[in-house]
Design a protein around this motif. Sequence first.
Motif, PDB file in Angstrom:
ATOM      1  N   VAL A 731       0.828  -1.202   0.000  1.00  0.00           N
ATOM      2  CA  VAL A 731       0.000   0.000   0.000  1.00  0.00           C
ATOM      3  C   VAL A 731       0.862   1.252   0.000  1.00  0.00           C
ATOM      4  O   VAL A 731       0.580   2.234  -0.704  1.00  0.00           O
ATOM      5  N   GLU A 732       1.929   1.229   0.782  1.00  0.00           N
ATOM      6  CA  GLU A 732       2.792   2.405   0.852  1.00  0.00           C
ATOM      7  C   GLU A 732       3.450   2.694  -0.490  1.00  0.00           C
ATOM      8  O   GLU A 732       3.498   3.836  -0.946  1.00  0.00           O
ATOM      9  N   GLY A 733       3.979   1.633  -1.132  1.00  0.00           N
ATOM     10  CA  GLY A 733       4.594   1.813  -2.447  1.00  0.00           C
ATOM     11  C   GLY A 733       3.596   2.293  -3.471  1.00  0.00           C
ATOM     12  O   GLY A 733       3.908   3.146  -4.325  1.00  0.00           O
ATOM     13  N   SER A 734       2.377   1.773  -3.409  1.00  0.00           N
ATOM     14  CA  SER A 734       1.336   2.185  -4.342  1.00  0.00           C
ATOM     15  C   SER A 734       1.009   3.665  -4.153  1.00  0.00           C
ATOM     16  O   SER A 734       0.892   4.426  -5.133  1.00  0.00           O
ATOM     17  N   ALA A 735       0.864   4.077  -2.907  1.00  0.00           N
ATOM     18  CA  ALA A 735       0.543   5.485  -2.638  1.00  0.00           C
ATOM     19  C   ALA A 735       1.644   6.410  -3.131  1.00  0.00           C
ATOM     20  O   ALA A 735       1.368   7.486  -3.682  1.00  0.00           O
ATOM     21  N   ARG A 736       2.895   5.986  -2.964  1.00  0.00           N
ATOM     22  CA  ARG A 736       4.017   6.827  -3.391  1.00  0.00           C
ATOM     23  C   ARG A 736       4.007   7.019  -4.906  1.00  0.00           C
ATOM     24  O   ARG A 736       4.146   8.145  -5.401  1.00  0.00           O
ATOM     25  N   LEU A 761      -4.383   6.353  -5.816  1.00  0.00           N
ATOM     26  CA  LEU A 761      -3.986   7.066  -4.606  1.00  0.00           C
ATOM     27  C   LEU A 761      -5.100   7.021  -3.564  1.00  0.00           C
ATOM     28  O   LEU A 761      -4.839   6.785  -2.369  1.00  0.00           O
ATOM     29  N   VAL A 762      -6.324   7.228  -3.995  1.00  0.00           N
ATOM     30  CA  VAL A 762      -7.461   7.186  -3.065  1.00  0.00           C
ATOM     31  C   VAL A 762      -7.598   5.799  -2.460  1.00  0.00           C
ATOM     32  O   VAL A 762      -7.818   5.644  -1.242  1.00  0.00           O
ATOM     33  N   ASP A 763      -7.478   4.769  -3.276  1.00  0.00           N
ATOM     34  CA  ASP A 763      -7.535   3.396  -2.751  1.00  0.00           C
ATOM     35  C   ASP A 763      -6.458   3.174  -1.696  1.00  0.00           C
ATOM     36  O   ASP A 763      -6.706   2.586  -0.636  1.00  0.00           O
ATOM     37  N   ALA A 764      -5.246   3.624  -1.986  1.00  0.00           N
ATOM     38  CA  ALA A 764      -4.134   3.410  -1.061  1.00  0.00           C
ATOM     39  C   ALA A 764      -4.335   4.197   0.226  1.00  0.00           C
ATOM     40  O   ALA A 764      -4.082   3.683   1.340  1.00  0.00           O
ATOM     41  N   LEU A 765      -4.793   5.446   0.122  1.00  0.00           N
ATOM     42  CA  LEU A 765      -4.999   6.264   1.311  1.00  0.00           C
ATOM     43  C   LEU A 765      -6.102   5.679   2.188  1.00  0.00           C
ATOM     44  O   LEU A 765      -5.969   5.629   3.432  1.00  0.00           O
ATOM     45  N   VAL A 766      -7.192   5.241   1.605  1.00  0.00           N
ATOM     46  CA  VAL A 766      -8.284   4.634   2.374  1.00  0.00           C
ATOM     47  C   VAL A 766      -7.794   3.353   3.046  1.00  0.00           C
ATOM     48  O   VAL A 766      -8.140   3.078   4.207  1.00  0.00           O
ATOM     49  N   ALA A 767      -6.991   2.555   2.310  1.00  0.00           N
ATOM     50  CA  ALA A 767      -6.459   1.332   2.911  1.00  0.00           C
ATOM     51  C   ALA A 767      -5.575   1.633   4.110  1.00  0.00           C
ATOM     52  O   ALA A 767      -5.451   0.812   5.032  1.00  0.00           O
ATOM     53  N   VAL A 804     -14.534   6.646  -1.361  1.00  0.00           N
ATOM     54  CA  VAL A 804     -14.655   7.467  -0.156  1.00  0.00           C
ATOM     55  C   VAL A 804     -15.999   7.223   0.518  1.00  0.00           C
ATOM     56  O   VAL A 804     -16.086   7.096   1.754  1.00  0.00           O
ATOM     57  N   ALA A 805     -17.069   7.141  -0.270  1.00  0.00           N
ATOM     58  CA  ALA A 805     -18.396   6.888   0.305  1.00  0.00           C
ATOM     59  C   ALA A 805     -18.422   5.537   0.999  1.00  0.00           C
ATOM     60  O   ALA A 805     -18.991   5.395   2.092  1.00  0.00           O
ATOM     61  N   HIS A 806     -17.823   4.539   0.407  1.00  0.00           N
ATOM     62  CA  HIS A 806     -17.785   3.210   1.007  1.00  0.00           C
ATOM     63  C   HIS A 806     -17.003   3.244   2.315  1.00  0.00           C
ATOM     64  O   HIS A 806     -17.396   2.622   3.319  1.00  0.00           O
ATOM     65  N   ALA A 807     -15.904   4.003   2.333  1.00  0.00           N
ATOM     66  CA  ALA A 807     -15.115   4.125   3.560  1.00  0.00           C
ATOM     67  C   ALA A 807     -15.897   4.855   4.647  1.00  0.00           C
ATOM     68  O   ALA A 807     -15.726   4.585   5.847  1.00  0.00           O
ATOM     69  N   ASP A 808     -16.779   5.763   4.224  1.00  0.00           N
ATOM     70  CA  ASP A 808     -17.602   6.505   5.189  1.00  0.00           C
ATOM     71  C   ASP A 808     -18.813   5.699   5.648  1.00  0.00           C
ATOM     72  O   ASP A 808     -19.604   6.185   6.478  1.00  0.00           O
TER      73      ASP A 808
END
Length: 969
Positions: A731-736, A761-767, A804-808
């Motif tokens: 996840v970290e590598g993906s976000a970078r 990026l959104v997927d990685a940040l939510v993860a 984002v909605a799913h995370a919320d």
Amino acid sequence: MSLDQTASAPARPRVSPVLVGRTAELEALVRTVLKTPSLVVIDGEAGVGKSRLVRELAADPALAGTPVLIGHCEHLQEPLPLAPVLDVLSHHADLVPPGDYNPIVGALAPLVPELGDRLPPPPPELADQGAARHRVFRAATELLDRMGPAVLVLEDVHWAESSTFDFLTFLAAHQPPGLCIVLTLRSGGAPLPVRESFARAASGPPLALSLRPLDPAGVGELAGRILGTPVSAAFAASLHERTGGIPFVAEEVLGTLHETPLPDDGAHHDDVLTDLAVPTALRDVVLGRLDGVAEGTREVLGVASVLDHPVDVDLIAEVTGLPPADVVAALVDAITAGLLHEQDGQVRFRHVLAEQIVYDALPTPTRRLLHRTVARAIEEREGPRPVARLAHHYQRAGDVTRFVGYAEDAADLAVTHGDDAHAARLLVQAMATDLPTEQRLRLAVKLGRAAVDGLAHIEAVPLLQQLLATEALPGDVRGELRFALGRLIRQQGLADAGYREIEQALPDLAENPALLARALAILAAPETVADRPMAVHAARGEQARDAARRSGATDVGLAVRIADASLLIEQGSPDGWALVERLLADDALSAYPREHARACVNWAQAALHVGHVRRAERLLAEGRRVVAAAEYLRVTDVIELVAAAVDCSAGRWSDLAGRAHELVVRRPGYDAASLDDHLLHGIMLAASGGTQEAVAHFTALVEDAARVGAVWPLLAGRSALARLLLTLDDVEGSARQADLAVAAARQKGNWVWAAEPMLCLVDALVAQGRTAEARAHVEELAAGLGVVDAPLAHAALLSCRAVVAHADGDGVAAVGLLREARAVVADAGLRHEESRVVERLGGWLAEDGDAEGATLLVEALRGYGGRAATNDVARVTRTLRRHGLPVPYPWRGGRRSNGLGLSGREREVALLAAQGRTNRQIAADLFLSPRTVESHVRNALRKLGCSSRADLAVHLLADAGEDRAAAAG
């Protein structure tokens, strides 16, 4: 390649490890040999593969336990009577069984001492030599009978002496029931003396096998076997031209590559053959034949080698002073000797290397004189002068003035015919001479114009760089040369360097509005450089329109409008497509085929960048039509790449992995199209190859794109790498990687390009639990995009909001947004993207226990399976099992045992076929014959109940992907 890999790499064979191009002949030979008694006559020119066919016969499993007795007829001044037959008996003495023999067999004891302890004592000598010879024939026939069942092979019987032919006549009339007789001989010689006796043999007429030279495809396969890697069509065609398709000659040429360092990509560029030394063995063969012909024939052959052209009897007669009848007689003599042959109604050298050897045998002063004499004879002929041919002869004659004059004329003519590549080659050669400054600059300007469309950047770039660095040039000349240099550097893949070179040319082009407009139009293209924002490109476009108006040239105006449309499409502006439609309906565009072709290809690429697959398909079809009509080499190669990219986006993946691999192999260096080739290959690896290999591939791609400053492959490569790392739980590598891609698009000022990496990026940040950051990024993207006509960006924004909605915890909104995103990509024809959205939607619904989740996951599974996307299939399969949902056929019941009865080799071949490799590629990889590969694929399809390779992929690749995932876990 690492040092360890280099050190452990096996040596390349000097001959092909498998028989190439003779499958049907070998099968016919084996069938006939097994039906004893039988006769076979194999003919063909020297080096065509007669002996190789015999060796393959001896090694064929069908003949296991059957001795193949091979004797050779030697080309001796005083050949020994019956030598090849006696040679067979002496070398196979162990096959002669002890026992009671007719006393007459003892006649062989003095002739074959190795059999002395097994044969009766020699009978009394006979005064009648004919009777004595008849006794030996009877003895040899009886021994061959006792040694059978067996195959007697006599090689090169065109060199046999009379007693051997007499014995063969006797043997055909008294052929043992377990014996097959195989003769090999060169074609084109005197009729075989035993022809009539063989035709009347009790076993029936012989099987006649006439071996012909290999075609270009066969030569390419032969080269691939020897070099250990598939070769390009251009390499195969060049090798075929140089060798005439004769396997021995091709093997000798390829053998010289063992002593010549071969670049990693050497098997894909025909120019590596150009400067290879003529193989010594081949030189000796040709010179031996040359020594064997009459003096007059050698003189005629010398002139023919200088002509470098189909033989012209009248021209040779004029140069030599010989009567035409004598020239014809000499040509017949040369054909008989195997130095010339007839092809398409013309007499030519047997192959290019034979011509080169004869040419090299001429003393240098003689060669120069002949070239000058030939050139003057051609000049005196009536009709248009063949300027390119005259340039060649005067260059070889050492007449620089006439050479340069004719080379320039030939280049001008080539340009009018649309052959810029030939024009560039001529101009490069002319500029290599010592020229006055004025003439040198005139040629340089012409070279700059021709080299761009002629794809001659490797040769032209250093010449232009030297001129710009050392000559005091007029401003207009300097501007045009620098503009050409910038375009050529861009062709080499150095996007930023080429862009800056063109920028430097602008001040010197101020007084030439036509060239200025074209330069500005190129600078308006946004996808080539990373550090120029869209506002700069838009300003360059406005400047280009102004310069085009001042030029008043229709074609220049078209070029600028084409660039305008591309710039608008890349930003997702609907105005871009309106402009495209107006230009396509404008007769002016059709009047300029090259502008038309470039426009279609550029617009198709822009359409793919924003996700308009169907529009890209339509433009590509139009581009193919125009390119074919205009024979526009520069665009032809790009068409293939765009077609592969269109198929990738549209989900047509049949053989796409193989096509992507071949594109990378063909352009291993980082030229203008190479980065896109590597991007496509990486996408295939990520979907159905080794994931770690794909990570390394994308990492290298990103590094190279950053090095040359090419923004589009850089953004797409980082986005693809980010998505892949996310599936690998990095996840970290993906976000970078995703953050770097978004930052580059933000700097560029084109949010359409930021949408896909933003989703990663959104997927990685939510993860990572950083939902608030993800939400802020999504709002930034939405504000930057506004209302755009870009399906990929639109769908990505919808998916970002859904994540984002799913995370919320707002599942209803998340599902609704994903359904909307699916409709967008489906309407645009983005099939693989649709599968991804469906997979995400199915996973969310399955988490909530909604039965539709299983249905959608299976739909995604089948979509991936139909494209042989192994890694995606494995991922969805794990999702289904994690939710306790059944995995439908063909994955039901877990892992299948060895592919439902496939042998190890069948499974190995079937997996490669399922990955999109062609039979020829698989054969090269596994060192099998294409026919064997075809058989294995056919067996695999039958055993698995599959009707196509795509179906095969569904059955096999899912298990392979699951195995890799299990091993990684």
